[in-house]
Design a protein around this motif. Sequence first.
Motif, PDB file in Angstrom:
ATOM      1  N   LEU A  70     -22.680 -12.960  75.726  1.00 28.62           N
ATOM      2  CA  LEU A  70     -23.106 -14.167  76.435  1.00 28.62           C
ATOM      3  C   LEU A  70     -22.798 -15.401  75.591  1.00 28.62           C
ATOM      4  CD1 LEU A  70     -24.531 -15.613  78.751  1.00 28.62           C
ATOM      5  CD2 LEU A  70     -26.702 -15.101  77.619  1.00 28.62           C
ATOM      6  N   ASP A  72     -20.500 -15.664  73.287  1.00 31.38           N
ATOM      7  CA  ASP A  72     -19.039 -15.839  73.311  1.00 31.38           C
ATOM      8  C   ASP A  72     -18.612 -16.583  74.577  1.00 31.38           C
ATOM      9  OD1 ASP A  72     -18.662 -14.554  70.889  1.00 31.38           O
ATOM     10  OD2 ASP A  72     -18.139 -12.624  71.809  1.00 31.38           O
ATOM     11  N   GLY A  73     -19.237 -16.240  75.697  1.00 32.94           N
ATOM     12  CA  GLY A  73     -18.923 -16.909  76.954  1.00 32.94           C
ATOM     13  C   GLY A  73     -19.292 -18.382  76.927  1.00 32.94           C
ATOM     14  N   ASP A  77     -16.672 -21.512  77.372  1.00 29.43           N
ATOM     15  CA  ASP A  77     -16.858 -22.508  78.425  1.00 29.43           C
ATOM     16  C   ASP A  77     -18.314 -22.954  78.416  1.00 29.43           C
ATOM     17  OD1 ASP A  77     -16.926 -24.123  80.642  1.00 29.43           O
ATOM     18  OD2 ASP A  77     -16.378 -22.546  82.069  1.00 29.43           O
ATOM     19  N   ASN A  80     -20.352 -23.483  81.652  1.00 31.45           N
ATOM     20  CA  ASN A  80     -20.601 -22.335  82.511  1.00 31.45           C
ATOM     21  C   ASN A  80     -22.050 -21.856  82.420  1.00 31.45           C
ATOM     22  OD1 ASN A  80     -19.800 -20.332  84.367  1.00 31.45           O
ATOM     23  ND2 ASN A  80     -19.577 -18.868  82.695  1.00 31.45           N
TER      24      ASN A  80
END
Length: 111
Positions: A70, A72-73, A77, A80
Amino acid sequence: MHGRASNYSASLGGVAKSPGRADVETAIGATAVKDQLRANNEKGIASGVFGVPTFRHGDQLFWGNDAMPLFDGVLADPGNFYQGEYQRFVGLQSSVERLKCSFYKPNVSVA
């Protein structure tokens, strides 16, 4: 640290040498190093750190190995995390919080 205990010089050898500390044993026992560790722990606790690893993005904390994808996500972005499906989680009650112990004395050394 790759799962190795960080209180033994053999585990810290490679990591400790990277910032220029050749004598790991001396560094582990140094008062300045221990004082910095205590200060870092107190700062982490005060800012809501609950476990390790913990990463901060803005005012959000991500802790535990299971949260790393999570995080890393979020790094890939950042916007997001603050829109779409993630907004369903805003305002949910936390399932785990650090207990504020009356016996916790952050400035007391434990030998």
